[in-house]
Design an enzyme around this catalytic site. Sequence first.
Site, PDB file in Angstrom:
ATOM      1  N   LYS A  16      83.438 -52.775  20.022  1.00  0.00           N
ATOM      2  CA  LYS A  16      83.409 -54.202  19.717  1.00  0.00           C
ATOM      3  C   LYS A  16      83.044 -55.015  20.953  1.00  0.00           C
ATOM      4  O   LYS A  16      83.130 -54.547  22.090  1.00  0.00           O
ATOM      5  CB  LYS A  16      84.780 -54.657  19.200  1.00  0.00           C
ATOM      6  CG  LYS A  16      85.914 -54.575  20.243  1.00  0.00           C
ATOM      7  CD  LYS A  16      86.057 -55.851  21.045  1.00  0.00           C
ATOM      8  CE  LYS A  16      87.118 -55.844  22.097  1.00  0.00           C
ATOM      9  NZ  LYS A  16      86.887 -55.039  23.273  1.00  0.00           N
ATOM     10  N   SER A 142      82.257 -39.963  22.334  1.00  0.00           N
ATOM     11  CA  SER A 142      82.055 -41.397  22.157  1.00  0.00           C
ATOM     12  C   SER A 142      80.780 -41.873  22.820  1.00  0.00           C
ATOM     13  O   SER A 142      80.371 -41.358  23.864  1.00  0.00           O
ATOM     14  CB  SER A 142      83.252 -42.168  22.722  1.00  0.00           C
ATOM     15  OG  SER A 142      83.123 -43.558  22.470  1.00  0.00           O
ATOM     16  N   GLY A 151      86.120 -51.862  23.701  1.00  0.00           N
ATOM     17  CA  GLY A 151      87.047 -51.377  22.680  1.00  0.00           C
ATOM     18  C   GLY A 151      87.095 -49.872  22.513  1.00  0.00           C
ATOM     19  O   GLY A 151      87.325 -49.375  21.413  1.00  0.00           O
ATOM     20  N   SER A 152      86.911 -49.127  23.607  1.00  0.00           N
ATOM     21  CA  SER A 152      86.892 -47.663  23.487  1.00  0.00           C
ATOM     22  C   SER A 152      88.235 -47.112  23.018  1.00  0.00           C
ATOM     23  O   SER A 152      88.282 -46.175  22.214  1.00  0.00           O
ATOM     24  CB  SER A 152      86.493 -47.026  24.827  1.00  0.00           C
ATOM     25  OG  SER A 152      87.393 -47.402  25.862  1.00  0.00           O
ATOM     26  N   GLU A 199      97.386 -48.226  19.628  1.00  0.00           N
ATOM     27  CA  GLU A 199      96.986 -49.148  20.693  1.00  0.00           C
ATOM     28  C   GLU A 199      98.197 -49.631  21.498  1.00  0.00           C
ATOM     29  O   GLU A 199      98.108 -49.829  22.709  1.00  0.00           O
ATOM     30  CB  GLU A 199      96.253 -50.352  20.086  1.00  0.00           C
ATOM     31  CG  GLU A 199      94.783 -50.129  19.809  1.00  0.00           C
ATOM     32  CD  GLU A 199      93.945 -50.327  21.061  1.00  0.00           C
ATOM     33  OE1 GLU A 199      93.792 -49.343  21.825  1.00  0.00           O
ATOM     34  OE2 GLU A 199      93.451 -51.443  21.263  1.00  0.00           O
ATOM     35  N   ASP A 210      91.115 -55.709  18.645  1.00  0.00           N
ATOM     36  CA  ASP A 210      90.177 -54.602  18.864  1.00  0.00           C
ATOM     37  C   ASP A 210      90.215 -53.609  17.712  1.00  0.00           C
ATOM     38  O   ASP A 210      89.168 -53.217  17.174  1.00  0.00           O
ATOM     39  CB  ASP A 210      90.490 -53.892  20.180  1.00  0.00           C
ATOM     40  CG  ASP A 210      90.083 -54.688  21.401  1.00  0.00           C
ATOM     41  OD1 ASP A 210      89.835 -55.895  21.262  1.00  0.00           O
ATOM     42  OD2 ASP A 210      90.033 -54.111  22.499  1.00  0.00           O
TER      43      ASP A 210
END
Length: 358
Positions: A16, A142, A151-152, A199, A210
């Site tokens: 994001k 990723s 936003g990893s 998170e 996020d």
Amino acid sequence: MAGIAVTEVEARAPGKIILTGEHAVVHGSTAIAASIDLYTHVHVQLHPLDNENGCLLLKLKDVQLELSWPIKRIQAGLSNLLHPFSLEVVRPCSDLTESISVLVREHEFPEARAGLAAGVSAFLWLFTSINGIRPATITVSSDLPLSSGLGSSASFCVGLAAAFLALSGPMGLDCNSQSWLKFGESNLELVNKWAFEGEKIIHGKPSGIDNTVSTFGNVIMFRLGQQTRIKPSIPLRMLITNTKVGRNTKALVAAVSERASRHPDAMSAVFTAIDSISKEVSSTIQLPASDEVSITEMEAKLEELMEMNQGLLQCLGVSHSSIEAVLQTTLKYKLVSKLTGAGGGGCVLTLLPTRTTH
């Protein structure tokens, strides 16, 4: 898929950008965020339950790290602390969090990778809470750079939650899809709730924006856990510059909170101003813009709002010399930029107006 025991699944979740409102959103202000076409990919393979000598294996391909735990070791550490899986997210108690931390610390992360430990803790909690203690291999890769403001960690948690929930039972998948299967709306809410708890393990006090934009995609306006989906009237072109300066999101969020406790009135005024900016951005990008004049006016207004938001982020103490260098460089070309995410380095957004040809 009804009646079929699924033992292998792959999920992906996007990163994001935050257009406006980072940090202030933690303190109740509005923020605007959008998903981007960079993803975290999660592949899960469950192994037979009757394998007493099995293990739980996590492969983090991008950092070339493999971690494994014998199932018997996990059972000894967590069996008495886990709740049976249900559709209601059960937050981890302090004893469970500490027991998971013990399992993670047994791997003795090298100092250069110490920041990964919190993510591994989130993984262990998500997997054992949703799928129980059983042998499995989980592979994660990723497109997103780590600790960059894209936003990893949220993408990681959303991808894990989606994959684990898909293996836990019927989740309303749209089997008519020609490519990726999609969760129904109610199940996306469940994915989001689990990812948010992950998170929290990583960042302490995240706002939830996020994981929300990673779960639902597109552009959203977010405040106090409530989201409103936004449909911009024209495509917004953004250049993302990675300063490649790493930073600690948890520490930056805590530093803003500490500054707010020292200067409550001044910081409240800053948060209120950012809230107003985000709301104005939301209304601006939804204005009809059918001709060149109206598009130019909209983009000029966005540039001013981004510029003001960056100035307020400097007031919060989250800018960095590397960010300021990007701002000065883009300004030479009459382009407006701002940091995105936690700041302190990471990535910078630059609005590319339609007048920009090169």
